[in-house]
Design an enzyme around this catalytic site. Structure first.
Site, PDB file in Angstrom:
ATOM      1  N   VAL A   1       2.209   6.622   4.312  1.00 28.52           N
ATOM      2  CA  VAL A   1       1.348   6.572   5.491  1.00 28.52           C
ATOM      3  C   VAL A   1       0.443   5.354   5.345  1.00 28.52           C
ATOM      4  O   VAL A   1      -0.147   5.127   4.291  1.00 28.52           O
ATOM      5  CB  VAL A   1       0.497   7.854   5.603  1.00 28.52           C
ATOM      6  CG1 VAL A   1      -0.468   7.758   6.778  1.00 28.52           C
ATOM      7  CG2 VAL A   1       1.376   9.085   5.736  1.00 28.52           C
TER       8      VAL A   1
ATOM      9  N   GLY B   1       1.367   3.492  -3.319  1.00 31.61           N
ATOM     10  CA  GLY B   1       0.419   4.497  -3.780  1.00 31.61           C
ATOM     11  C   GLY B   1      -0.126   5.384  -2.681  1.00 31.61           C
ATOM     12  O   GLY B   1      -0.906   6.288  -2.944  1.00 31.61           O
ATOM     13  N   HIS B   2       0.275   5.153  -1.414  1.00 33.55           N
ATOM     14  CA  HIS B   2      -0.319   5.895  -0.275  1.00 33.55           C
ATOM     15  C   HIS B   2       0.756   6.304   0.708  1.00 33.55           C
ATOM     16  O   HIS B   2       0.874   5.705   1.772  1.00 33.55           O
ATOM     17  CB  HIS B   2      -1.351   5.003   0.417  1.00 33.55           C
ATOM     18  CG  HIS B   2      -2.301   5.742   1.290  1.00 33.55           C
ATOM     19  ND1 HIS B   2      -2.079   5.962   2.626  1.00 33.55           N
ATOM     20  CD2 HIS B   2      -3.493   6.321   1.015  1.00 33.55           C
ATOM     21  CE1 HIS B   2      -3.098   6.620   3.146  1.00 33.55           C
ATOM     22  NE2 HIS B   2      -3.973   6.833   2.183  1.00 33.55           N
ATOM     23  N   PHE B   3       1.490   7.220   0.525  1.00 34.34           N
ATOM     24  CA  PHE B   3       1.691   8.114  -0.609  1.00 34.34           C
ATOM     25  C   PHE B   3       3.167   8.018  -0.980  1.00 34.34           C
ATOM     26  O   PHE B   3       3.992   7.980  -0.067  1.00 34.34           O
ATOM     27  CB  PHE B   3       1.359   9.556  -0.234  1.00 34.34           C
ATOM     28  CG  PHE B   3      -0.079   9.738   0.208  1.00 34.34           C
ATOM     29  CD1 PHE B   3      -1.087   9.863  -0.735  1.00 34.34           C
ATOM     30  CD2 PHE B   3      -0.428   9.764   1.553  1.00 34.34           C
ATOM     31  CE1 PHE B   3      -2.411  10.044  -0.343  1.00 34.34           C
ATOM     32  CE2 PHE B   3      -1.745   9.935   1.946  1.00 34.34           C
ATOM     33  CZ  PHE B   3      -2.742  10.074   1.006  1.00 34.34           C
TER      34      PHE B   3
ATOM     35  N   PHE C   1       0.803  -1.220   0.000  1.00 35.10           N
ATOM     36  CA  PHE C   1       0.000   0.000   0.000  1.00 35.10           C
ATOM     37  C   PHE C   1       0.838   1.274   0.000  1.00 35.10           C
ATOM     38  O   PHE C   1       0.376   2.325  -0.416  1.00 35.10           O
ATOM     39  CB  PHE C   1      -1.014   0.019   1.145  1.00 35.10           C
ATOM     40  CG  PHE C   1      -0.444  -0.277   2.507  1.00 35.10           C
ATOM     41  CD1 PHE C   1       0.233   0.695   3.223  1.00 35.10           C
ATOM     42  CD2 PHE C   1      -0.607  -1.541   3.067  1.00 35.10           C
ATOM     43  CE1 PHE C   1       0.735   0.424   4.485  1.00 35.10           C
ATOM     44  CE2 PHE C   1      -0.115  -1.823   4.321  1.00 35.10           C
ATOM     45  CZ  PHE C   1       0.571  -0.836   5.041  1.00 35.10           C
TER      46      PHE C   1
END
Length: 164
Positions: free
Chosen positions: A60, A53-55, A50
């Site tokens: 986070v 893409g986050h971020f 994750f």
């Protein structure tokens, strides 16, 4: 005097959760009291999918995954309390999530400590108080409500839930 170990490793956790990589979000159970509480750990690494893409500029852990980690911790406690292990037909569903508050971001390198307490069970609905923290500082807190469906539900009915 011997006492029962209150620790579950990843192999034992997989006996109580159907989740697998990349959605298995509990690495270790460090303590529990059947029918009451459980404490588990999620080691948050820079390799988590994750974070791509986050971020990308400021990784986070998504809040929804922190809540999911708490729910998985609650499911482990529920199955252990019932004295059953889920099979391929067992599913734990959210019924409600109340009072969710995010207090701090969770970043790569953090260790998320998850404390879950069973508040009550009634008619197949389990209610929990759940808090996840990093270094003693609350990251997220919520009240979770879940229900169990499938084979474990039948096993639960046959044996009776310890907290009902």
């Amino acid at each position: 005097m011997t006492s029962e170990s209150k620790i579950l490793d990843i192999t034992q956790i997989k006996e109580y959760l159907p989740h697998r990589y990349p959605l298995l979000l509990v690495d270790r159970v460090v303590d529990y009291e059947l029918g009451k509480t459980i404490t588990a750990i999620k080691n948050v690494t820079a390799n988590e999918e994750f974070f791509n893409g986050h971020f990308p500029h400021k990784p986070v852990m998504p809040g929804v995954l922190m809540v999911e980690a708490l729910a998985q911790t609650a499911a482990i406690l529920s199955f252990m309390t019932m004295g059953v292990k889920p099979d391929e037909n067992s599913v734990v569903y959210f019924v409600g999530i109340d009072g969710v508050r995010f207090k701090r971001p969770v970043e790569p390198g953090d260790q998320l400590k998850m404390d879950v307490e069973i508040l009550r069970t009634s008619r197949g609905i389990w209610k929990y108080k759940a808090v996840a923290s990093v270094d003693g500082k609350v990251a997220v807190e919520a009240e979770l409500m879940c229900t169990i469906r499938g084979a474990a539900e039948g096993q639960m009915s046959a044996r009776g839930a310890a907290t009902e």
